[in-house]
Scaffold this motif. Structure first.
Motif, short mmCIF file in Angstrom:
data_model
loop_
_atom_site.label_atom_id
_atom_site.label_comp_id
_atom_site.label_asym_id
_atom_site.label_seq_id
_atom_site.Cartn_x
_atom_site.Cartn_y
_atom_site.Cartn_z
N VAL A 7 0.84 -1.20 0.00
CA VAL A 7 0.00 0.00 0.00
C VAL A 7 0.87 1.25 0.00
CG1 VAL A 7 -1.65 1.36 1.35
CG2 VAL A 7 -1.99 -1.11 1.07
N TRP A 8 1.93 1.25 0.80
CA TRP A 8 2.84 2.38 0.88
C TRP A 8 3.51 2.65 -0.46
CZ3 TRP A 8 3.82 6.59 3.38
CH2 TRP A 8 5.07 7.19 3.32
N VAL A 9 4.00 1.60 -1.11
CA VAL A 9 4.64 1.74 -2.42
C VAL A 9 3.64 2.27 -3.45
CG1 VAL A 9 5.64 0.43 -4.35
CG2 VAL A 9 6.40 -0.02 -2.01
N LEU A 10 2.42 1.75 -3.42
CA LEU A 10 1.37 2.21 -4.34
C LEU A 10 1.08 3.69 -4.16
CD1 LEU A 10 -1.33 -0.62 -4.47
CD2 LEU A 10 -0.36 0.58 -6.43
N LEU A 11 0.94 4.12 -2.91
CA LEU A 11 0.61 5.51 -2.64
C LEU A 11 1.73 6.46 -3.06
CD1 LEU A 11 -1.18 5.25 0.84
CD2 LEU A 11 -2.22 5.67 -1.40
N VAL A 12 2.97 6.12 -2.71
CA VAL A 12 4.11 6.97 -3.07
C VAL A 12 4.27 7.02 -4.58
CG1 VAL A 12 6.63 7.23 -2.96
CG2 VAL A 12 5.35 6.62 -0.90
N GLY A 13 4.21 5.86 -5.22
CA GLY A 13 4.38 5.79 -6.68
C GLY A 13 3.31 6.55 -7.43
N THR A 14 2.06 6.34 -7.06
CA THR A 14 0.97 7.01 -7.78
C THR A 14 0.93 8.51 -7.49
OG1 THR A 14 -0.56 6.38 -5.98
CG2 THR A 14 -0.50 4.97 -7.92
N HIS A 78 -4.33 -3.35 -9.02
CA HIS A 78 -4.34 -2.36 -7.95
C HIS A 78 -3.68 -1.05 -8.37
CE1 HIS A 78 -4.61 -6.28 -5.77
NE2 HIS A 78 -5.62 -5.64 -5.21
N GLY A 79 -2.56 -1.17 -9.06
CA GLY A 79 -1.86 0.01 -9.54
C GLY A 79 -2.71 0.83 -10.49
N MET A 80 -3.44 0.15 -11.36
CA MET A 80 -4.30 0.84 -12.31
C MET A 80 -5.42 1.59 -11.61
SD MET A 80 -7.54 0.33 -13.96
CE MET A 80 -7.84 -1.43 -14.15
N LEU A 81 -6.09 0.94 -10.67
CA LEU A 81 -7.23 1.56 -9.97
C LEU A 81 -6.78 2.75 -9.12
CD1 LEU A 81 -9.14 -1.66 -8.84
CD2 LEU A 81 -9.87 -0.02 -10.59
N ILE A 82 -5.71 2.56 -8.33
CA ILE A 82 -5.24 3.63 -7.46
C ILE A 82 -4.71 4.81 -8.28
CG2 ILE A 82 -3.60 4.26 -5.65
CD1 ILE A 82 -5.82 2.41 -4.71
N SER A 83 -3.98 4.51 -9.35
CA SER A 83 -3.44 5.57 -10.21
C SER A 83 -4.55 6.43 -10.80
CB SER A 83 -2.60 4.98 -11.34
OG SER A 83 -1.47 4.32 -10.85
N GLY A 118 7.99 7.47 -10.04
CA GLY A 118 6.80 6.83 -9.45
C GLY A 118 6.53 5.46 -10.05
N THR A 119 6.59 5.39 -11.38
CA THR A 119 6.36 4.11 -12.05
C THR A 119 7.47 3.12 -11.74
OG1 THR A 119 5.28 5.30 -13.87
CG2 THR A 119 5.93 3.02 -14.30
N GLY A 120 8.70 3.61 -11.70
CA GLY A 120 9.84 2.75 -11.42
C GLY A 120 9.80 2.16 -10.02
#
Length: 202
Positions: A7-14, A78-83, A118-120
């Motif tokens: 979740v943390w990685v998703l939030l920071v990245g997006t 998950h990445g797609m939805l959160i982004s 972010g993507t990386g």
């Protein structure tokens, strides 16, 4: 990877991706590659929400992934939805960016680097935001070739189409963005891979 770390990685990245897009690309009418680039084309022509458009474009690709290679589906959903959500939530940044008067070339480079970082970050932890990058992975798997090359070809093609359809879009500046995105992703993913390899050897 635990759920909290994911979740943390998703939030920071997006968040970095959304800042790069809304704070630097959209205010100058710049393009990006992939499904985000297609979403920007639709946004510039029709005024639609970038995140929502990105979500709608990605759905058929994720259905294809579900039918052909489900690991790609699970790594990207998950990445797609959160982004998509975060991109539209951060849309007010565009008004702030208009007032800052950052030079277009600087915006192209910074925006590309933020999107790439972010993507990386997400990719280095096995998370994808999907879109045409996911389609490129499926094509590369079928052709048994490098997915990075297919993604780059997709990105360049989309930027060229966008600049030809919308005269206000600068092809040169948009290519700067695409190159900065690719550079940032490559550096982060390579660094993560190198660190993991050293840990295995130890």
């Amino acid at each position: 990877m635990g759920i909290v770390q994911r979740v943390w990685v998703l939030l920071v990245g997006t968040l970095l991706l959304a800042i790069g897009l809304n704070g630097f690309l959209v205010p100058h009418g710049l393009m990006e590659g992939g499904a985000l680039g297609i979403s920007l084309i639709v946004h510039y022509v029709m005024g639609t929400k970038v995140g929502l458009t990105f979500l709608l474009i990605s759905i058929p690709i994720f259905l294809l992934a579900w039918l052909t290679h489900r690991p790609f589906f699970y790594n990207g959903i998950h990445g797609m939805l959160i982004s998509a959500i975060v991109i539209d939530m951060m849309a007010p940044l565009r008004e702030i960016a208009f007032q800052l008067h950052i030079a277009p070339l600087t915006s192209a480079a910074i925006g590309g680097l933020l999107i790439g970082i972010g993507t990386g970050i997400m990719m280095s932890y096995g998370i994808s935001i999907g879109g045409t990058d996911l389609l490129a992975q499926l094509v590369a798997k079928g052709l048994k070739t490098n997915s990075g090359l297919i993604i780059l070809l997709f990105d360049i093609m989309i930027v060229m189409i966008g600049s030809s359809l919308i005269t206000e879009v600068s092809l040169l500046l948009s290519l700067v963005t695409v190159l900065c995105v690719g550079l940032a992703i490559s550096v982060i993913v390579f660094r993560k891979t190198t660190i993991q390899s050293k840990r295995v050897l130890q």
